[in-house]
Design an enzyme around this catalytic site. Structure first.
Site, PDB file in Angstrom:
ATOM      1  N   THR A  72      48.163  44.667  39.955  1.00  0.00           N
ATOM      2  CA  THR A  72      48.003  45.450  38.727  1.00  0.00           C
ATOM      3  C   THR A  72      48.188  44.546  37.503  1.00  0.00           C
ATOM      4  O   THR A  72      47.405  44.607  36.549  1.00  0.00           O
ATOM      5  CB  THR A  72      49.032  46.609  38.713  1.00  0.00           C
ATOM      6  OG1 THR A  72      48.808  47.401  39.876  1.00  0.00           O
ATOM      7  CG2 THR A  72      48.905  47.456  37.466  1.00  0.00           C
ATOM      8  N   GLN A 178      41.465  43.715  47.589  1.00  0.00           N
ATOM      9  CA  GLN A 178      41.200  44.143  48.970  1.00  0.00           C
ATOM     10  C   GLN A 178      40.289  43.176  49.718  1.00  0.00           C
ATOM     11  O   GLN A 178      40.155  43.273  50.930  1.00  0.00           O
ATOM     12  CB  GLN A 178      40.592  45.549  48.994  1.00  0.00           C
ATOM     13  CG  GLN A 178      41.542  46.646  48.546  1.00  0.00           C
ATOM     14  CD  GLN A 178      42.718  46.877  49.498  1.00  0.00           C
ATOM     15  OE1 GLN A 178      42.718  46.417  50.646  1.00  0.00           O
ATOM     16  NE2 GLN A 178      43.731  47.567  49.014  1.00  0.00           N
ATOM     17  N   HIS A 200      50.915  41.389  48.786  1.00  0.00           N
ATOM     18  CA  HIS A 200      51.359  42.364  49.799  1.00  0.00           C
ATOM     19  C   HIS A 200      50.215  42.998  50.572  1.00  0.00           C
ATOM     20  O   HIS A 200      50.450  43.743  51.526  1.00  0.00           O
ATOM     21  CB  HIS A 200      52.280  43.429  49.178  1.00  0.00           C
ATOM     22  CG  HIS A 200      51.616  44.469  48.337  1.00  0.00           C
ATOM     23  ND1 HIS A 200      51.415  45.745  48.791  1.00  0.00           N
ATOM     24  CD2 HIS A 200      51.145  44.439  47.079  1.00  0.00           C
ATOM     25  CE1 HIS A 200      50.831  46.464  47.836  1.00  0.00           C
ATOM     26  NE2 HIS A 200      50.655  45.696  46.790  1.00  0.00           N
ATOM     27  N   THR A 236      60.728  33.427  34.623  1.00  0.00           N
ATOM     28  CA  THR A 236      61.132  32.593  35.767  1.00  0.00           C
ATOM     29  C   THR A 236      60.416  33.072  37.032  1.00  0.00           C
ATOM     30  O   THR A 236      60.340  34.265  37.299  1.00  0.00           O
ATOM     31  CB  THR A 236      62.669  32.651  35.939  1.00  0.00           C
ATOM     32  OG1 THR A 236      63.237  32.172  34.727  1.00  0.00           O
ATOM     33  CG2 THR A 236      63.143  31.793  37.110  1.00  0.00           C
ATOM     34  N   CYS A 324      48.799  63.608  46.449  1.00  0.00           N
ATOM     35  CA  CYS A 324      49.623  64.717  45.983  1.00  0.00           C
ATOM     36  C   CYS A 324      50.401  64.267  44.761  1.00  0.00           C
ATOM     37  O   CYS A 324      51.450  63.657  44.859  1.00  0.00           O
ATOM     38  CB  CYS A 324      50.572  65.135  47.095  1.00  0.00           C
ATOM     39  SG  CYS A 324      51.301  66.724  46.792  1.00  0.00           S
TER      40      CYS A 324
HETATM   41  N1  PLP Z   1      43.299  46.597  43.104  1.00  0.00           N
HETATM   42  C1  PLP Z   1      43.027  47.128  44.303  1.00  0.00           C
HETATM   43  C2  PLP Z   1      41.612  47.171  44.769  1.00  0.00           C
HETATM   44  C3  PLP Z   1      44.050  47.619  45.108  1.00  0.00           C
HETATM   45  O1  PLP Z   1      43.769  48.144  46.307  1.00  0.00           O
HETATM   46  C4  PLP Z   1      45.383  47.547  44.636  1.00  0.00           C
HETATM   47  C5  PLP Z   1      46.485  48.120  45.432  1.00  0.00           C
HETATM   48  O2  PLP Z   1      46.294  49.048  46.183  1.00  0.00           O
HETATM   49  C6  PLP Z   1      45.618  46.962  43.383  1.00  0.00           C
HETATM   50  C7  PLP Z   1      44.552  46.512  42.639  1.00  0.00           C
HETATM   51  C8  PLP Z   1      46.999  46.857  42.821  1.00  0.00           C
HETATM   52  O3  PLP Z   1      47.728  45.857  43.491  1.00  0.00           O
HETATM   53  P1  PLP Z   1      49.314  45.856  43.425  1.00  0.00           P
HETATM   54  O4  PLP Z   1      49.787  46.951  44.352  1.00  0.00           O
HETATM   55  O5  PLP Z   1      49.721  44.507  43.901  1.00  0.00           O
HETATM   56  O6  PLP Z   1      49.697  46.124  42.013  1.00  0.00           O
END
Ligand code: PLP
Length: 388
Positions: A72, A178, A200, A236, A324
């Site tokens: 994000t 993704q 992650h 940091t 939800c």
């Molecule tokens: N962009 C896409 C296509 C995602 O699938 C996700 C997370 O599901 C994100 C951005 C956001 O990544 P993060 O969870 O590391 O903020």
């Protein structure tokens, strides 16, 4: 009971090798990489090793990688940089099916005086390239189009899109969160200015990600402070996680081709089995251009949430196409943009696999699902209306 984890587009398990690589940075190697002393300096060198490994995953140069806290943040940074680097230009072009990290950022900017064009998709989830091309104007600051969709796995033709956008001298960002570690990404052959990836989603821990910024691209930092990341992202460093991200990138490179064939096999067997045993099931998304690990299936006339609760009793983890939120069932914006009927959106389930899934996992889902779907259909008001 065994956990059957098929929600890897939400997040993945940290790989054992990644956890081991991170361990010293929680104990003996706690120095600040910015410190002058040798103790900190050795941590700095390890961060640079990790940067080289993350860069290698997408065939970038290490200095083109900026570590951030999440996908994000990478997406927000790219878009904000596009706007700040092009003062006077007021248009953002993106798609209707982006992750909220891009979608909601763009909507927020629309409330702050920018103009946002959301390019539509067709019923297979494919982008309308003519519409995208036609929406570019002299006022466009940045175009951001995701590489692969998190909900239906559809892969967009990013090389072609990037060529269209950059031929008009406009900045292009792709959210490859993704796609990374699932597809072979090569920024030397992909004319993007910026590209986001997140740890992650590829067996590194949560809270670490990267933004690729091509050498020579105008860039404005989003987080401002000290000189970390060469002043492009202060704060940091999340040292242990960065080291883990480096290890996960190395593993992804090693496993990419073997993982993909195996995952595609497992996913296809799962999908075929469910379509054969569950009546009124349909696949959402263009199956000819799709991530190998993702299956988005609608079980019409059944509530996705009800399916998730029932499969949860068998420790099967997946996601539904309606979230939800605030007490109401918000149908997926992706499936809505594709024009999927209401009854099919509400009964949609995403199964997303990783290299840790096995044939046995698929067998368990195929054994449990048909009974659950039949049972829920008996109870469903939609089902009764439709004589089921
Ligand atoms: N962009 C896409 C296509 C995602 O699938 C996700 C997370 O599901 C994100 C951005 C956001 O990544 P993060 O969870 O590391 O903020």
């Amino acid at each position: 009971m065994k956990i059957v984890y098929m929600d890897n587009n939400a997040t993945t398990m940290v790989a054992d090798e990644v956890r081991e690589a991170m361990r010293p940075y929680f104990s003996e190697l706690y120095g600040n990489p910015s410190s002058m002393h040798t103790f900190g300096g050795q941590v700095h060198r390890k961060i640079e090793d990790a940067r080289a490994k993350v860069a290698a995953l997408i065939n970038a140069e290490p200095e083109e990688i900026i570590f951030t806290s999440c996908g994000t943040e990478s997406d927000n940074t790219a878009l904000m940089s596009g706007l700040l680097s092009n003062p006077g230009k007021k248009q953002i072009i993106t798609t209707r099916v982006e992750h909220p990290a891009v979608l909601n950022f763009s909507k927020t900017m629309a409330r702050r005086g920018y103009r946002v064009t959301f390019v539509p998709v067709d019923k297979m989830g494919r982008l309308d390239l003519d519409e995208l091309k036609g929406s570019i104007t002299d006022d466009t600051a940045i175009v951001s189009v995701m590489y692969a969709n998190n909900e239906n796995g559809v892969i967009f033709p990013i090389k072609e899109i990037a060529e269209i956008v950059r031929s008009k001298g406009i900045m292009f960002h792709t959210d490859a969160v993704q796609a990374a570690a699932k597809l072979d990404l090569n920024v030397k052959e992909l004319p993007v200015d910026m590209l986001s990836i997140s740890g992650h989603k590829m067996h590194a821990p949560k809270g670490v990600a990267a933004l690729y910024v091509r050498k020579g691209t105008r860039f404005s930092p989003y987080i401002i402070g000290g000189h970390q990341e060469r002043g492009r992202r202060s704060g940091t460093e999340n040292v242990a996680s960065v080291i883990g991200f480096g290890k996960a990138s190395e593993l992804a490179r090693e496993h990419l081709s073997s993982d993909n064939g195996r995952l595609r096999g497992l996913r296809d067997r799962l999908e075929k089995g469910l379509l054969e045993t569950c009546p009124d099931a349909r696949v959402n998304g263009d199956i000819s251009s799709r991530l190998p690990n993702t299956a988005n299936i609608s079980f019409e006339y059944v509530e996705g949430e009800a399916i998730l609760l029932r499969i949860n009793e068998y420790n099967i983890c997946a996601s539904s196409g309606s979230a939800c939120t605030s007490g109401s069932l918000e149908p997926s914006h992706v499936l809505r943009a594709m024009g999927v009927p209401f009854t099919a959106i509400h009964g949609s389930i995403r199964f997303s696999l990783s290299r840790y899934n096995t044939d046995e996992d698929v067998d368990i889902v195929l054994e449990k699902m048909p009974g659950i779907i039949n049972e829920l259909r008996e109870l469903s008001p939609y089902g009764r209306e439709n004589g089921r």
